[in-house]
Design an enzyme around this catalytic site. Structure first.
Site, PDB file in Angstrom:
ATOM      1  N   LYS A 174       0.831  -1.211   0.000  1.00 36.35           N
ATOM      2  CA  LYS A 174       0.000   0.000   0.000  1.00 36.35           C
ATOM      3  C   LYS A 174       0.869   1.265   0.000  1.00 36.35           C
ATOM      4  CE  LYS A 174      -3.624  -2.504  -0.282  1.00 36.35           C
ATOM      5  NZ  LYS A 174      -4.484  -3.190   0.656  1.00 36.35           N
TER       6      LYS A 174
HETATM    7  C1  LIG Z   1      -5.455  -4.339   1.021  1.00 38.55           C
HETATM    8  C2  LIG Z   1      -6.934  -4.153   1.076  1.00 38.55           C
HETATM    9  C3  LIG Z   1      -7.677  -4.429   2.225  1.00 38.55           C
HETATM   10  C4  LIG Z   1      -7.117  -5.156   3.405  1.00 38.55           C
HETATM   11  O1  LIG Z   1      -6.023  -4.555   3.961  1.00 38.55           O
HETATM   12  P1  LIG Z   1      -5.183  -5.378   5.071  1.00 38.55           P
HETATM   13  O2  LIG Z   1      -4.425  -4.293   5.781  1.00 38.55           O
HETATM   14  O3  LIG Z   1      -4.291  -6.314   4.308  1.00 38.55           O
HETATM   15  O4  LIG Z   1      -6.147  -6.083   5.944  1.00 38.55           O
HETATM   16  C5  LIG Z   1      -9.009  -4.087   2.246  1.00 38.55           C
HETATM   17  N1  LIG Z   1      -9.614  -3.552   1.166  1.00 38.55           N
HETATM   18  C6  LIG Z   1      -8.953  -3.302   0.036  1.00 38.55           C
HETATM   19  C7  LIG Z   1      -9.670  -2.678  -1.106  1.00 38.55           C
HETATM   20  C8  LIG Z   1      -7.594  -3.620  -0.057  1.00 38.55           C
HETATM   21  O5  LIG Z   1      -6.937  -3.417  -1.218  1.00 38.55           O
END
Ligand SMILES: *Cc1c(COP(=O)(O)O)cnc(C)c1O
Length: 386
Positions: free
Chosen positions: A186
């Site tokens: 991210k």
């Molecule tokens: C990455 C992601 C999540 C989950 O994030 P985590 O921190 O890995 O739990 C939720 N929604 C979307 C759209 C994502 O891309």
């Protein structure tokens, strides 16, 4: 050959993050404590608007806590886009509630706002918009629908740090809760981690209690306040969703670089958009108004036009054969066995997401990429398509 392979994503961890982790490891306090408090405070200050920020060990945990704090329970319905990661939907099932899927709008790749109202029933309790790739949803329209039907709004902002629409940062709208992800790929990372943001003191209190076993005092408070550490009460069967100080110390440094990272991502996205403009591909949706809106550019998603003879899978294979990693965001949930079988979902119900999925792929876009890396990606795409 494989030595030259350009991965789809690499986190940007510098010497400062490593030094911060070492310092925390040596400090004698590695679980939730002063670093997590500092990360929460700096994150809240970054969002502004006097929000409270509550650190958790993933966005998935954060979304779960947000729904729980909003009172979502057995047989309630929650409206979500079909084009999202499964985490958006699974947290609804954790609470015995049901996701109701809405097709995407091909102009934004976000939830088709026009189709939300027809999915509302007496059981609908909330909407979870997802800012896909970092392009903000039309929050004014979504909040107006929510207000009219008395629904909660929980934003899945996993891609949306920092995104803006109408001069308003995602995190500052009048939604009940906004949840960010710090997963490895991210826009900023803590390895694994997430942040809950809210302006509602009751929701904040409930999330804080439920992220740590339903204890009425948080771990740090237990060890620093004047009351004896062993004295605490359990007010609910909570979860174990707290973020460690090791992770938070990475997050503090990453957050200090968020604007720099965003500038780099934006420049790279602009270069792709310039260089790929005349090929047989649909470029990613852009912000409506570049003066008032900001795209976070978590992802750079292209779609092959129908005139391209290759299938999407063949195209991905050729990219890989030429040393470039790509990905697909996302396989829409109506094509996943569990969601498809549980809710009798068909492609005919989601024509836009289905059409998108058949031709979509995400290109590498990350701050560790060099100009030469990006030139290589562009060169290979041109070679394959011309
Ligand atoms: C990455 C992601 C999540 C989950 O994030 P985590 O921190 O890995 O739990 C939720 N929604 C979307 C759209 C994502 O891309």
């Amino acid at each position: 050959m494989m030595n030259n392979f350009l991965p789809f994503a690499i986190p940007d961890i510098g010497a400062e993050e490593i030094a911060a982790v070492v310092e925390t490891m040596k400090s004698g306090w590695i679980t939730t404590g002063p670093k997590t408090k500092e990360f929460e405070q700096t994150f809240a200050a970054f969002i502004g608007n006097n929000v409270e920020a509550i650190a958790v060990n993933s966005a998935t945990s954060g979304l779960h806590l947000a729904l729980e704090a909003c009172g979502i329970g057995l047989n309630d319905e929650v409206i979500i886009p079909v084009l999202t990661f499964t985490a958006t939907a699974e947290v609804i099932r954790y609470l015995g509630a049901h996701p109701v899927f809405v097709d995407c709008d091909l102009n934004t790749l976000n939830i088709d706002v026009e189709q939300i109202e027809q999915k509302i029933t007496p059981r609908t309790k909330a909407i979870i918009p997802v800012h896909l790739a970092g392009l903000a949803c039309d929050m004014e329209a979504i909040l107006a629908i929510a207000k009219k039907h008395n629904l909660r709004v929980i934003e899945d902002a996993a891609h949306a740090l920092p995104s803006k629409i109408n001069n308003t940062l995602i995190g500052q709208h009048k939604s009940d809760v906004i949840v960010y992800s710090f997963y490895a790929t991210k826009t900023i990372t803590t390895g694994e981690g997430g942040m809950i943001v809210t302006n509602d003191a009751k929701i904040a209190k409930r999330c804080k209690t439920m992220r740590l076993h339903g204890i009425d005092r948080d771990a740090f408070d237990r060890y620093t306040s004047n009351k004896p550490a062993w004295q605490y009460d359990i007010v609910a069967p909570g979860y174990k969703y707290n973020l460690s100080d090791i992770a938070s110390s990475i997050g503090i440094v990453q957050l200090s670089k968020v604007d720099l990272f965003h500038e780099q991502r934006s420049k790279m996205a602009a270069k792709y958009t310039r260089e790929l403009a005349n090929l047989s591909i649909v470029l990613p949706p852009q912000v409506k108004n570049s003066h008032t809106d900001t795209h976070a550019w978590h992802l750079y998603i292209i779609q092959l036009e129908d005139t391209v003879k290759l299938s999407r899978d063949q195209f991905i294979q050729q990219m890989s054969d030429n040393g470039i990693g790509t990905s697909v965001h996302f396989i829409p949930l109506h094509l996943m066995s569990y969601w498809k079988n549980q809710y009798n979902l068909t492609s005919a119900q989601f024509p836009q997401a289905t059409k998108y999925f058949n031709r979509a792929l995400s290109l590498p876009l990350y701050t560790k990429m060099t100009a030469a890396d990006q030139d290589k990606v562009i060169g290979v795409i041109k070679k394959i398509l011309t």
